[in-house]
Design a protein around this motif. Structure first.
Motif, PDB file in Angstrom:
ATOM      1  N   VAL A  93      23.971  26.901  55.797  1.00  0.00           N
ATOM      2  CA  VAL A  93      25.302  26.744  56.376  1.00  0.00           C
ATOM      3  C   VAL A  93      25.746  28.008  57.098  1.00  0.00           C
ATOM      4  O   VAL A  93      26.629  27.961  57.969  1.00  0.00           O
ATOM      5  CB  VAL A  93      26.322  26.360  55.273  1.00  0.00           C
ATOM      6  N   SER A  94      25.141  29.145  56.788  1.00  0.00           N
ATOM      7  CA  SER A  94      25.510  30.403  57.446  1.00  0.00           C
ATOM      8  C   SER A  94      24.913  30.530  58.837  1.00  0.00           C
ATOM      9  O   SER A  94      25.170  31.521  59.526  1.00  0.00           O
ATOM     10  CB  SER A  94      25.061  31.595  56.592  1.00  0.00           C
ATOM     11  N   ASN A  95      24.113  29.570  59.244  1.00  0.00           N
ATOM     12  CA  ASN A  95      23.466  29.650  60.548  1.00  0.00           C
ATOM     13  C   ASN A  95      24.488  29.637  61.671  1.00  0.00           C
ATOM     14  O   ASN A  95      25.304  28.726  61.783  1.00  0.00           O
ATOM     15  CB  ASN A  95      22.498  28.470  60.720  1.00  0.00           C
ATOM     16  N   GLU A  96      24.447  30.662  62.505  1.00  0.00           N
ATOM     17  CA  GLU A  96      25.288  30.697  63.690  1.00  0.00           C
ATOM     18  C   GLU A  96      24.706  29.771  64.755  1.00  0.00           C
ATOM     19  O   GLU A  96      23.533  29.381  64.701  1.00  0.00           O
ATOM     20  CB  GLU A  96      25.374  32.121  64.241  1.00  0.00           C
ATOM     21  N   VAL A  97      25.510  29.425  65.752  1.00  0.00           N
ATOM     22  CA  VAL A  97      25.006  28.651  66.878  1.00  0.00           C
ATOM     23  C   VAL A  97      23.846  29.423  67.516  1.00  0.00           C
ATOM     24  O   VAL A  97      23.973  30.597  67.854  1.00  0.00           O
ATOM     25  CB  VAL A  97      26.115  28.397  67.914  1.00  0.00           C
ATOM     26  N   GLY A  98      22.698  28.762  67.627  1.00  0.00           N
ATOM     27  CA  GLY A  98      21.518  29.429  68.171  1.00  0.00           C
ATOM     28  C   GLY A  98      20.732  30.208  67.149  1.00  0.00           C
ATOM     29  O   GLY A  98      19.704  30.807  67.478  1.00  0.00           O
ATOM     30  N   GLY A  99      21.164  30.218  65.884  1.00  0.00           N
ATOM     31  CA  GLY A  99      20.490  30.986  64.846  1.00  0.00           C
ATOM     32  C   GLY A  99      19.220  30.317  64.358  1.00  0.00           C
ATOM     33  O   GLY A  99      18.935  29.155  64.683  1.00  0.00           O
ATOM     34  N   ASN A 100      18.460  31.059  63.545  1.00  0.00           N
ATOM     35  CA  ASN A 100      17.162  30.550  63.082  1.00  0.00           C
ATOM     36  C   ASN A 100      17.088  30.397  61.573  1.00  0.00           C
ATOM     37  O   ASN A 100      16.004  30.429  60.995  1.00  0.00           O
ATOM     38  CB  ASN A 100      16.043  31.478  63.550  1.00  0.00           C
ATOM     39  N   LEU A 101      18.247  30.195  60.910  1.00  0.00           N
ATOM     40  CA  LEU A 101      18.240  29.992  59.465  1.00  0.00           C
ATOM     41  C   LEU A 101      18.023  28.513  59.147  1.00  0.00           C
ATOM     42  O   LEU A 101      18.828  27.847  58.497  1.00  0.00           O
ATOM     43  CB  LEU A 101      19.548  30.505  58.846  1.00  0.00           C
ATOM     44  N   ASN A 102      16.909  27.989  59.649  1.00  0.00           N
ATOM     45  CA  ASN A 102      16.514  26.610  59.365  1.00  0.00           C
ATOM     46  C   ASN A 102      15.011  26.501  59.550  1.00  0.00           C
ATOM     47  O   ASN A 102      14.358  27.382  60.106  1.00  0.00           O
ATOM     48  CB  ASN A 102      17.258  25.612  60.264  1.00  0.00           C
ATOM     49  N   GLY A 103      14.449  25.414  59.030  1.00  0.00           N
ATOM     50  CA  GLY A 103      13.007  25.234  59.134  1.00  0.00           C
ATOM     51  C   GLY A 103      12.604  23.856  58.664  1.00  0.00           C
ATOM     52  O   GLY A 103      13.261  23.251  57.808  1.00  0.00           O
ATOM     53  N   ASN A 104      11.503  23.370  59.219  1.00  0.00           N
ATOM     54  CA  ASN A 104      10.992  22.050  58.897  1.00  0.00           C
ATOM     55  C   ASN A 104       9.691  22.191  58.113  1.00  0.00           C
ATOM     56  O   ASN A 104       8.841  23.025  58.447  1.00  0.00           O
ATOM     57  CB  ASN A 104      10.738  21.258  60.185  1.00  0.00           C
ATOM     58  N   ALA A 105       9.530  21.408  57.055  1.00  0.00           N
ATOM     59  CA  ALA A 105       8.327  21.499  56.228  1.00  0.00           C
ATOM     60  C   ALA A 105       8.026  20.148  55.593  1.00  0.00           C
ATOM     61  O   ALA A 105       8.865  19.243  55.568  1.00  0.00           O
ATOM     62  CB  ALA A 105       8.508  22.566  55.140  1.00  0.00           C
ATOM     63  N   ILE A 106       6.796  20.027  55.084  1.00  0.00           N
ATOM     64  CA  ILE A 106       6.381  18.850  54.318  1.00  0.00           C
ATOM     65  C   ILE A 106       6.477  19.215  52.847  1.00  0.00           C
ATOM     66  O   ILE A 106       5.819  20.145  52.382  1.00  0.00           O
ATOM     67  CB  ILE A 106       4.941  18.431  54.672  1.00  0.00           C
ATOM     68  N   TRP A 107       7.315  18.498  52.118  1.00  0.00           N
ATOM     69  CA  TRP A 107       7.582  18.798  50.717  1.00  0.00           C
ATOM     70  C   TRP A 107       6.915  17.762  49.819  1.00  0.00           C
ATOM     71  O   TRP A 107       6.918  16.568  50.125  1.00  0.00           O
ATOM     72  CB  TRP A 107       9.091  18.810  50.456  1.00  0.00           C
ATOM     73  N   THR A 108       6.386  18.219  48.693  1.00  0.00           N
ATOM     74  CA  THR A 108       5.792  17.328  47.693  1.00  0.00           C
ATOM     75  C   THR A 108       6.628  17.409  46.421  1.00  0.00           C
ATOM     76  O   THR A 108       6.925  18.510  45.931  1.00  0.00           O
ATOM     77  CB  THR A 108       4.352  17.745  47.368  1.00  0.00           C
ATOM     78  N   GLY A 109       7.012  16.245  45.887  1.00  0.00           N
ATOM     79  CA  GLY A 109       7.823  16.270  44.675  1.00  0.00           C
ATOM     80  C   GLY A 109       8.106  14.885  44.130  1.00  0.00           C
ATOM     81  O   GLY A 109       7.646  13.866  44.654  1.00  0.00           O
ATOM     82  N   TRP A 110       8.870  14.866  43.068  1.00  0.00           N
ATOM     83  CA  TRP A 110       9.263  13.621  42.403  1.00  0.00           C
ATOM     84  C   TRP A 110      10.685  13.289  42.834  1.00  0.00           C
ATOM     85  O   TRP A 110      11.582  14.148  42.767  1.00  0.00           O
ATOM     86  CB  TRP A 110       9.196  13.807  40.888  1.00  0.00           C
ATOM     87  N   PRO A 111      10.943  12.058  43.294  1.00  0.00           N
ATOM     88  CA  PRO A 111      12.295  11.692  43.720  1.00  0.00           C
ATOM     89  C   PRO A 111      13.331  11.899  42.614  1.00  0.00           C
ATOM     90  O   PRO A 111      13.140  11.437  41.480  1.00  0.00           O
ATOM     91  CB  PRO A 111      12.159  10.212  44.089  1.00  0.00           C
ATOM     92  N   VAL A 112      14.408  12.574  42.940  1.00  0.00           N
ATOM     93  CA  VAL A 112      15.455  12.846  41.959  1.00  0.00           C
ATOM     94  C   VAL A 112      16.086  11.550  41.470  1.00  0.00           C
ATOM     95  O   VAL A 112      16.506  11.451  40.313  1.00  0.00           O
ATOM     96  CB  VAL A 112      16.536  13.765  42.565  1.00  0.00           C
ATOM     97  N   ARG A 113      16.143  10.551  42.327  1.00  0.00           N
ATOM     98  CA  ARG A 113      16.772   9.285  41.923  1.00  0.00           C
ATOM     99  C   ARG A 113      16.055   8.653  40.736  1.00  0.00           C
ATOM    100  O   ARG A 113      16.678   7.985  39.916  1.00  0.00           O
ATOM    101  CB  ARG A 113      16.824   8.311  43.103  1.00  0.00           C
ATOM    102  N   GLU A 114      14.728   8.864  40.635  1.00  0.00           N
ATOM    103  CA  GLU A 114      13.995   8.277  39.517  1.00  0.00           C
ATOM    104  C   GLU A 114      14.331   8.992  38.206  1.00  0.00           C
ATOM    105  O   GLU A 114      14.434   8.363  37.156  1.00  0.00           O
ATOM    106  CB  GLU A 114      12.494   8.341  39.809  1.00  0.00           C
ATOM    107  N   LEU A 115      14.515  10.311  38.286  1.00  0.00           N
ATOM    108  CA  LEU A 115      14.936  11.047  37.091  1.00  0.00           C
ATOM    109  C   LEU A 115      16.339  10.634  36.670  1.00  0.00           C
ATOM    110  O   LEU A 115      16.599  10.387  35.480  1.00  0.00           O
ATOM    111  CB  LEU A 115      14.894  12.551  37.376  1.00  0.00           C
ATOM    112  N   LEU A 116      17.242  10.525  37.646  1.00  0.00           N
ATOM    113  CA  LEU A 116      18.620  10.144  37.316  1.00  0.00           C
ATOM    114  C   LEU A 116      18.688   8.698  36.829  1.00  0.00           C
ATOM    115  O   LEU A 116      19.559   8.357  36.012  1.00  0.00           O
ATOM    116  CB  LEU A 116      19.521  10.349  38.529  1.00  0.00           C
ATOM    117  N   ALA A 117      17.793   7.855  37.318  1.00  0.00           N
ATOM    118  CA  ALA A 117      17.780   6.467  36.836  1.00  0.00           C
ATOM    119  C   ALA A 117      17.443   6.419  35.350  1.00  0.00           C
ATOM    120  O   ALA A 117      17.963   5.576  34.612  1.00  0.00           O
ATOM    121  CB  ALA A 117      16.773   5.653  37.641  1.00  0.00           C
TER     122      ALA A 117
END
Length: 517
Positions: A284-308
């Motif tokens: 959220v601190s990213n200024e207009v034109g800033g680079n505090l973001n990134g795209n990646a492939i994540w591996t994990g367990w869906p949180v919805r299944e734990l909450l279910a």
């Protein structure tokens, strides 16, 4: 005046020696506590004071630090703390030469402040303050020795420590440095154990692997990679020192407004059916034109299944996630239970998470800024309500909910670049655009105050990942201002209204200025 400055300089050195003794002893015993597993909080007075400062940093100062230093904000804090501490030690040394009682009071006050900071850290207990107190006692001993042997001793007159005495007792600094190193080695044992556990961990394969579609990367030199390598991924968090969490001792508790409280360990989590998701994270601190973001492939367990399995009770609307270092984030319960790929992530780009990015487990939630969703080193999920609980940043002036805003950035050319025209007089203007969990359907570029012109988009991977774009520009020599805007899947264009990151994300069109030769 020169005589006074010489005396004060030697006295200030004495204060530095005393300060080194205090910190050396404190850090040594803090390291030993951690090594023995007796500490649940933060026994290091240096890190505790730094953490307490970060927790109490006003919004304007936090924004200034991120804007000025970016991901080096913690290094800047340590440098600032070192300079302040050096100044305080020098002042105590001068007081010691001329006003002993004031020097004594000053040292006691500093130790008391450090002890209070230690006790204020999450999960702290009485044992955590012991290293600071031992350091304080060692400092009082060093102060009395310096006063008696150097200031009042036979080889000097009151307030006039000799050069020989100063150099002799200045050797204490070397001893202190050795003790600090010993404490650092003790602390480093945890890092080595975690590093070994990470090397031994193999990210599990999933039934439906995710890949970037053909055409997602446009191949324009200088544009941020479509999938950002883990080593280049941005880091923003409140931890002064990266937490070292041993997977063998990791636990995740689900409690609060649930029918069934759950606690899982590392082995249990690994036994769950994993899935992959390509998700762009955004600070959220990213200024207009800033680079505090990134795209990646994540591996994990869906949180919805734990909450279910936990079965949230009616009325609950928020999950307060907690990190091992005490950070908390308030995430809408709906974002963790709907069909989006909110994950308890254990892998990033098919590699184990690094400690920097949350090893062994972190949260990844599409569509929300990280301060309300992307908790690293996560150990606790409390199902609750926004009326009853707040995440770390909400009482500090940020909004309780943080949906990512539609935005875009020009990666190439760079601002103020002087560039030649390419073959055929073409200049590639390119970058990335994002509107997580809505998707990007269009990007336009404007030259000076002219009309908006469509750019060519890379292939969409999914609505949670950013898109690359390029505009083939045919300029004449001259000076230009280039602006970009994006459109999301709702049909709404990115607003040109300028707003700062606080309280819920920056807005405005990114603009650069270039000169074409």
């Amino acid at each position: 005046m020169n005589l006074f400055l010489r005396r004060s300089g030697r006295a200030a050195l004495g204060g530095v020696v005393i300060g080194a003794v205090v910190l050396s002893i404190a850090e040594l015993f803090a390291g030993l506590l951690i090594k023995m597993g007796e500490s649940k909080g933060e026994p290091s007075p240096v890190l505790a004071v730094g953490g307490a400062f970060v927790d109490r940093t006003p919004l304007w100062l936090k924004n200034f630090a991120v804007d000025t230093f970016g991901t080096n904000d913690k290094k800047a804090l340590f440098v600032g703390m070192a300079l302040v501490l050096l100044g305080l030690c020098c002042a105590i040394g001068v007081l010691l030469a001329y006003r002993f009682r004031l020097a004594l009071v000053a040292l006691v006050v500093l130790v008391a402040v450090a002890a209070a900071a230690v006790l204020s850290r999450p999960n702290s207990g009485g044992i955590d303050v012991v290293p600071t107190l031992l350091g304080g006692f060692a400092g009082l001993w060093a102060m009395s020795r310096w006063r008696r042997r150097v200031v009042d001793g036979d080889d000097s007159t009151l307030g006039r420590p000799s050069r020989r005495a100063v150099l002799a007792y200045g050797g204490v600094t070397l001893v202190g440095a050795g003790l600090v190193a010993a404490g650092g080695r003790a602390l480093g044992n945890a890092s080595r154990r975690v590093a070994e556990a990470r090397r031994a961990f193999v990210v599990p394969r999933v039934a439906a692997p995710v890949t970037a579609p053909a055409g997602a990367s446009l191949g324009v030199p200088g544009v941020t990679p479509f999938v950002v390598p883990q080593k280049d991924f941005y880091r923003i968090d409140t931890a002064l020192v990266v937490p070292q969490v041993d997977p063998s001792s990791w636990r995740l508790k689900v409690h609060g407004m649930v029918e069934h409280e759950i606690e899982i360990d590392w082995e249990t989590l690994q036994s769950k059916p994993m899935r992959e998701a390509m998700v762009t994270l955004m600070c959220v601190s990213n200024e207009v034109g800033g680079n505090l973001n990134g795209n990646a492939i994540w591996t994990g367990w869906p949180v919805r299944e734990l909450l279910a399995e936990a079965r949230p009770k009616p009325g609950a609307d928020m999950v307060l996630s907690r990190s091992t270092d005490g950070f908390t984030a308030g995430t809408p319960l709906s974002a963790l239970t709907d069909d989006r790929n909110a994950l308890l992530a254990i892998g990033m780009n098919r590699e184990p998470l690094t400690a920097t990015h949350g090893f062994p487990v972190r949260l990844v939630v599409p569509g929300l800024y990280g301060y309300v969703s992307a908790t690293k080193w996560v150990t606790d999920l409390k199902v609750t309500t926004y009326a009853d609980d707040m995440g770390y940043w909400t009482p500090r002036g940020w909004s309780a909910k943080g949906p990512v805003k539609t935005s875009s950035r020009i990666d190439v050319p760079g601002d103020e670049d002087r560039i030649p025209r390419g073959a055929g007089g073409v200049v590639a203007v390119a970058g990335v655009a994002w509107a997580q969990h809505r998707g990007i359907t269009g990007v336009q570029v404007r030259v000076n105050e002219g009309d908006w012109v469509d750019a060519r988009l890379g292939t969409e991977a999914n609505i949670d990942a950013w898109r690359q774009w390029v505009y083939e520009w045919h300029p004449k020599p001259g000076k230009y201002a280039l602006s970009v805007r994006a459109r999301d899947a709702t049909g709404a264009w990115q607003t040109g209204e300028i707003a700062n990151p606080d309280p819920d994300g920056s807005t405005g069109w990114h603009m650069i200025r270039v000169t074409i030769d």
